[in-house]
Design a protein around this motif. Sequence first.
Motif, PDB file in Angstrom:
ATOM      1  N   TRP A 126       0.855  -1.195   0.000  1.00 24.28           N
ATOM      2  CA  TRP A 126       0.000   0.000   0.000  1.00 24.28           C
ATOM      3  C   TRP A 126       0.884   1.236   0.000  1.00 24.28           C
ATOM      4  CZ3 TRP A 126      -4.962  -1.355  -0.539  1.00 24.28           C
ATOM      5  CH2 TRP A 126      -5.944  -0.361  -0.484  1.00 24.28           C
ATOM      6  N   PHE A 127       0.302   2.356  -0.383  1.00 26.26           N
ATOM      7  CA  PHE A 127       1.047   3.606  -0.304  1.00 26.26           C
ATOM      8  C   PHE A 127       1.415   3.904   1.145  1.00 26.26           C
ATOM      9  CE2 PHE A 127      -1.636   4.991  -4.159  1.00 26.26           C
ATOM     10  CZ  PHE A 127      -0.719   4.450  -5.036  1.00 26.26           C
ATOM     11  N   CYS A 128       2.599   4.462   1.354  1.00 24.91           N
ATOM     12  CA  CYS A 128       3.025   4.826   2.704  1.00 24.91           C
ATOM     13  C   CYS A 128       2.128   5.933   3.266  1.00 24.91           C
ATOM     14  CB  CYS A 128       4.464   5.333   2.688  1.00 24.91           C
ATOM     15  SG  CYS A 128       5.662   4.152   2.038  1.00 24.91           S
ATOM     16  N   SER A 129       2.202   6.118   4.580  1.00 32.28           N
ATOM     17  CA  SER A 129       1.488   7.224   5.205  1.00 32.28           C
ATOM     18  C   SER A 129       1.939   8.541   4.575  1.00 32.28           C
ATOM     19  CB  SER A 129       1.789   7.264   6.700  1.00 32.28           C
ATOM     20  OG  SER A 129       1.337   6.095   7.327  1.00 32.28           O
ATOM     21  N   GLY A 130       0.981   9.343   4.153  1.00 36.99           N
ATOM     22  CA  GLY A 130       1.311  10.638   3.569  1.00 36.99           C
ATOM     23  C   GLY A 130       1.889  10.581   2.171  1.00 36.99           C
ATOM     24  N   CYS A 131       1.849   9.409   1.531  1.00 34.31           N
ATOM     25  CA  CYS A 131       2.403   9.281   0.177  1.00 34.31           C
ATOM     26  C   CYS A 131       1.682  10.214  -0.789  1.00 34.31           C
ATOM     27  CB  CYS A 131       2.249   7.835  -0.296  1.00 34.31           C
ATOM     28  SG  CYS A 131       2.794   7.568  -2.001  1.00 34.31           S
TER      29      CYS A 131
ATOM     30  N   ASP B  52       0.969  14.668   6.355  1.00 34.99           N
ATOM     31  CA  ASP B  52       0.384  15.053   5.078  1.00 34.99           C
ATOM     32  C   ASP B  52      -0.903  15.848   5.283  1.00 34.99           C
ATOM     33  OD1 ASP B  52       0.113  14.704   2.097  1.00 34.99           O
ATOM     34  OD2 ASP B  52      -1.711  13.696   2.728  1.00 34.99           O
ATOM     35  N   PHE B  53      -1.645  15.530   6.338  1.00 36.90           N
ATOM     36  CA  PHE B  53      -2.849  16.240   6.770  1.00 36.90           C
ATOM     37  C   PHE B  53      -4.058  16.060   5.854  1.00 36.90           C
ATOM     38  CE2 PHE B  53       0.647  19.146   8.370  1.00 36.90           C
ATOM     39  CZ  PHE B  53       0.696  18.563   9.618  1.00 36.90           C
ATOM     40  N   SER B  54      -3.982  15.149   4.893  1.00 36.15           N
ATOM     41  CA  SER B  54      -5.144  14.941   4.027  1.00 36.15           C
ATOM     42  C   SER B  54      -6.291  14.274   4.774  1.00 36.15           C
ATOM     43  CB  SER B  54      -4.756  14.109   2.802  1.00 36.15           C
ATOM     44  OG  SER B  54      -4.157  12.892   3.183  1.00 36.15           O
ATOM     45  N   CYS B  55      -6.002  13.648   5.924  1.00 34.57           N
ATOM     46  CA  CYS B  55      -7.077  13.050   6.721  1.00 34.57           C
ATOM     47  C   CYS B  55      -8.029  14.107   7.257  1.00 34.57           C
ATOM     48  CB  CYS B  55      -6.498  12.241   7.871  1.00 34.57           C
ATOM     49  SG  CYS B  55      -5.375  13.163   8.935  1.00 34.57           S
ATOM     50  N   LEU B  56      -7.573  15.355   7.331  1.00 31.65           N
ATOM     51  CA  LEU B  56      -8.433  16.437   7.813  1.00 31.65           C
ATOM     52  C   LEU B  56      -9.629  16.667   6.900  1.00 31.65           C
ATOM     53  CD1 LEU B  56      -5.740  19.086   8.880  1.00 31.65           C
ATOM     54  CD2 LEU B  56      -7.086  17.607  10.381  1.00 31.65           C
TER      55      LEU B  56
ATOM     56  N   THR C 230      -1.569  16.155 -23.479  1.00 33.24           N
ATOM     57  CA  THR C 230      -1.348  17.195 -22.481  1.00 33.24           C
ATOM     58  C   THR C 230      -0.526  16.597 -21.340  1.00 33.24           C
ATOM     59  OG1 THR C 230      -3.445  16.645 -21.398  1.00 33.24           O
ATOM     60  CG2 THR C 230      -3.493  18.432 -23.015  1.00 33.24           C
ATOM     61  N   VAL C 231      -0.008  17.471 -20.498  1.00 33.99           N
ATOM     62  CA  VAL C 231       0.813  17.024 -19.376  1.00 33.99           C
ATOM     63  C   VAL C 231       0.377  17.729 -18.103  1.00 33.99           C
ATOM     64  CG1 VAL C 231       3.127  17.122 -18.343  1.00 33.99           C
ATOM     65  CG2 VAL C 231       2.848  16.347 -20.703  1.00 33.99           C
ATOM     66  N   LEU C 232       0.219  16.948 -17.037  1.00 28.89           N
ATOM     67  CA  LEU C 232      -0.012  17.490 -15.704  1.00 28.89           C
ATOM     68  C   LEU C 232       1.147  17.018 -14.832  1.00 28.89           C
ATOM     69  CD1 LEU C 232      -3.303  17.549 -13.661  1.00 28.89           C
ATOM     70  CD2 LEU C 232      -1.194  16.754 -12.613  1.00 28.89           C
ATOM     71  N   ILE C 233       1.860  17.953 -14.234  1.00 28.14           N
ATOM     72  CA  ILE C 233       2.967  17.603 -13.345  1.00 28.14           C
ATOM     73  C   ILE C 233       2.489  17.778 -11.911  1.00 28.14           C
ATOM     74  CG2 ILE C 233       5.374  18.047 -12.731  1.00 28.14           C
ATOM     75  CD1 ILE C 233       5.682  19.407 -15.479  1.00 28.14           C
ATOM     76  N   TYR C 234       2.488  16.684 -11.174  1.00 30.73           N
ATOM     77  CA  TYR C 234       2.030  16.722  -9.778  1.00 30.73           C
ATOM     78  C   TYR C 234       3.268  16.758  -8.888  1.00 30.73           C
ATOM     79  CZ  TYR C 234      -0.466  15.588  -5.489  1.00 30.73           C
ATOM     80  OH  TYR C 234      -0.984  15.628  -4.215  1.00 30.73           O
ATOM     81  N   VAL C 235       3.400  17.817  -8.091  1.00 29.65           N
ATOM     82  CA  VAL C 235       4.622  18.056  -7.323  1.00 29.65           C
ATOM     83  C   VAL C 235       4.362  17.844  -5.833  1.00 29.65           C
ATOM     84  CG1 VAL C 235       6.481  19.675  -6.832  1.00 29.65           C
ATOM     85  CG2 VAL C 235       5.269  19.793  -9.026  1.00 29.65           C
ATOM     86  N   GLN C 236       4.940  16.791  -5.296  1.00 34.78           N
ATOM     87  CA  GLN C 236       4.884  16.539  -3.856  1.00 34.78           C
ATOM     88  C   GLN C 236       5.945  15.507  -3.523  1.00 34.78           C
ATOM     89  OE1 GLN C 236       1.071  15.299  -2.297  1.00 34.78           O
ATOM     90  NE2 GLN C 236       1.846  15.076  -0.214  1.00 34.78           N
ATOM     91  N   THR C 237       6.783  15.785  -2.556  1.00 35.42           N
ATOM     92  CA  THR C 237       7.913  14.921  -2.226  1.00 35.42           C
ATOM     93  C   THR C 237       7.457  13.602  -1.623  1.00 35.42           C
ATOM     94  OG1 THR C 237       9.250  16.888  -1.805  1.00 35.42           O
ATOM     95  CG2 THR C 237      10.087  14.809  -0.938  1.00 35.42           C
ATOM     96  N   CYS C 238       8.162  12.546  -1.991  1.00 38.76           N
ATOM     97  CA  CYS C 238       7.921  11.208  -1.451  1.00 38.76           C
ATOM     98  C   CYS C 238       7.893  11.259   0.078  1.00 38.76           C
ATOM     99  CB  CYS C 238       9.025  10.275  -1.932  1.00 38.76           C
ATOM    100  SG  CYS C 238       9.125   8.701  -1.051  1.00 38.76           S
TER     101      CYS C 238
END
Length: 834
Positions: free
Chosen positions: A113-118, A352-356, A281-289
């Motif tokens: 599974w993806f890591c916490s905050g991935c 990551d705070f996405s749980c909020l 088209t291209v979408l670049i999603y920027v967020q560090t591992c």
Amino acid sequence: MIYPLEPTGLKNWAEGLDLIIVVEEKRSLIESQIKEILYDSPKRPRVVGKRDEADNVLFPVEMGLSPVDVALKIGKMLFDEGVASEIGTRRIEALESAANSANVEKTPERTPWFCSGCPHNTSTRLPDGSIGFAGIGCHFMAQWMDRGVIGYTHMGGEGVNWIGESRFVTTDHAFQQLGDGTYNHSGAQAIRAAVAANASVTYKILYNDAVAMTGGQTLEGGLDVYRIIEEVKAFGVRKVAVVYDEKEAFNPKRVPTGVKTFTRDSLDEAQKELRKIKGPTVLIYVQTCAAEKRRRRKRGKFPDIDKRVYINPEVCEGCGDCGVRSNCVSVAPLDTELGRKRQIDQSSCNKDFSCLKGFCPSFVTLHGATPKKEKAAGLDLPDLPEPTLPEFEKVWNTVTTGVGGTGVVTIGALLGMAAHVEGKGAGVMEMAGLAQKGGAVQIHCRIAKRPEDITAIRVATGEADVVIGGDLLVTAGSKTLALMQTGRTGVVCNTYEINTGEFTMDGGFRIPADRLRLGLEARVGADKVAYLNATRLAEKLLGDAIYSNVLVLGAAWQMGRIPLQKASILKAIELNGAGVEGNKAAFEIGRWAVAFPEQAEAAIAPKAAKTMSWEEKLSYRYDRLVAWGDKDWAERWMKSVRAAEAAEAKVREATGGRADGFAEAAAFGLFKLMSYKDEYEVARLHSETLEAQVAEKFDGVEKIQFHLAPPILGRKDGHGRPVKTTFGPWMMPVFKRLAKMKHLRGTMWDPFGYTAERKGERRAIDEHEALIGELCKGLKAETHSVAVQLAGLPLQIKGFGHVKAANEAAAAKRREELLAEFRAGGAPRLKAAE
């Protein structure tokens, strides 16, 4: 064999043979060559491989080949050829017996599974109605997360499948996810191919600033977001957009004109804009591992956000919306007297705070907070008996199991080094790969008196001498059970339950520990299995769960299942160089835990562990209803409870005691409705419980922020869901005042009581009270089972706002079905055959 085959040597080798069996992975290469080279031979042998002579599948093309399946199929063919022997028969029977993974029902698997905050928890989501494809990288795992990702390609072929497919389907657009490492390696050529073909595809370049899947290596060549933007524009894509996490160092002002930027909360909007455009088209999603963030924070190379998320369990409903919205494995279960709720695993949370985003007022953020670590209790160990180390002729087979990312690989390394210290041979194989992301891991280690005695590294089916179980779910899984054999294999297993990623999607998921133990004991015998809660022992006695795997190793050694001297293992721990003293202590504690299991259990037993009686459970809920409303409110509930008890007692008497559960379902279900969490109750629970909880669990809290979605603000996201707003510490005095106004609830002066949600909650109480009355009157042996389900239905209605409304709708539909069955007299009773 060497490809291509040398024809003369093959012909000489094949002369006089009747049958050639070709075993090779994936598609046939050698088989085709052999058939071609021998085609004109006057006495050519029969050749089989992927299929047998009756055109049945023999060695499949899909997935990997199992050594056991290969052996069994070759054995069957030899029997068919008339070369059976008594020894061969016994070996085949032994293989078939070992391959049978015990007579137990199928259990869940520990899927990576993806890591916490991935970043991929967010970045791999697609807009409603869209399809997408994966490729090589951690984002591959999105395929089993129900988010529209339906296939994958090899590295460098991302989107090329869509170039061809798009000409023959009615779907006019697809998303292709592409890791930054793969883009740098060869994925850029796939984008150029899509441009040349003018395919309507959006490449989502997932810029995580690391080659995460293979250990977090840096991207070669100084690749950054701004360079990728320039490159893809030069390729000729129609449009470029950037989605970024505001908490990180991306600067939208450096983006060239014409490239639109979005915050990650607007990912859906960005994707919907791009999918309307014809062409690539291209979408670049920027967020560090997330894993890299954690490593860099420890080294002081990445800013550490000085706040943490906390869930007030008193307010939490256990609906699971936070897990669904965040897909984060740090949202963990919390079992309480009022059901399963949620908590944040602070040790694994990567902020990551996405749980909020979960629609729930129980979430708060704590600024300056540091989780209180459980202080190592320490332990004066008694003198431990020295075990008798096992004797073996050639090779001793150990299998270590565990959860990827928890240090289980270290055990194989320690065993291999300890064997080397003693001058023995050792072969270690780490079956990790993608499983390092929270999946099932197996480490095979074969120890021999001489290195030349080890002819294969992998432990074969039924040949494990010891299984060192770091996780019960993996240890009792079919793949590990197949390596065990009754009378040969000994097992020591950690019983601590680590939830799987499935819990983020299914809030009711539980590890079936009892079934897993049953299957394990059926396989090797109950006397060959030792259990210990190694994780809690490590936390309690050493202050850190990281030592749990070495603790299990110590237990296995004490059981006489490791053919290595203690001094050699301790030397290997020293040479490993990480947490040396802690790991040495863990090894000794593991020895003690199996030598004195009662003492070990007592050392980690929770304080005041007590099972409530029926009357205590009622008293607990009665007091909470008094706090919610008043004594009259609680008495109203108790009246229905006592009626349910009386009705069930009559049925129990008539059936000789075979009726139970209705009174409990009626009590708990009605309590759930009568303690609904409106504005007054949320305010009361926060104001009365939050500060004490926070003081108990955290140090250094500077301020508490609340995350709420008051209807008066009316903010909505792109899906029409309410958006939460952050409120500062000034909300606590507001909560205290609001809690004192609970007497307004349901009156004409109640400002919140006129909403459809509050009216529905009051109406549901009246309806369920009436239902319990009807159930009590019609309760009999035939209707008892369905009455239990009806009375307990409110327990399924969890959450707030739209989440609760969806659960209410599902419960209402089920209520109609069950009520019809109840009124028809219930299910017919089954009679035993005469």
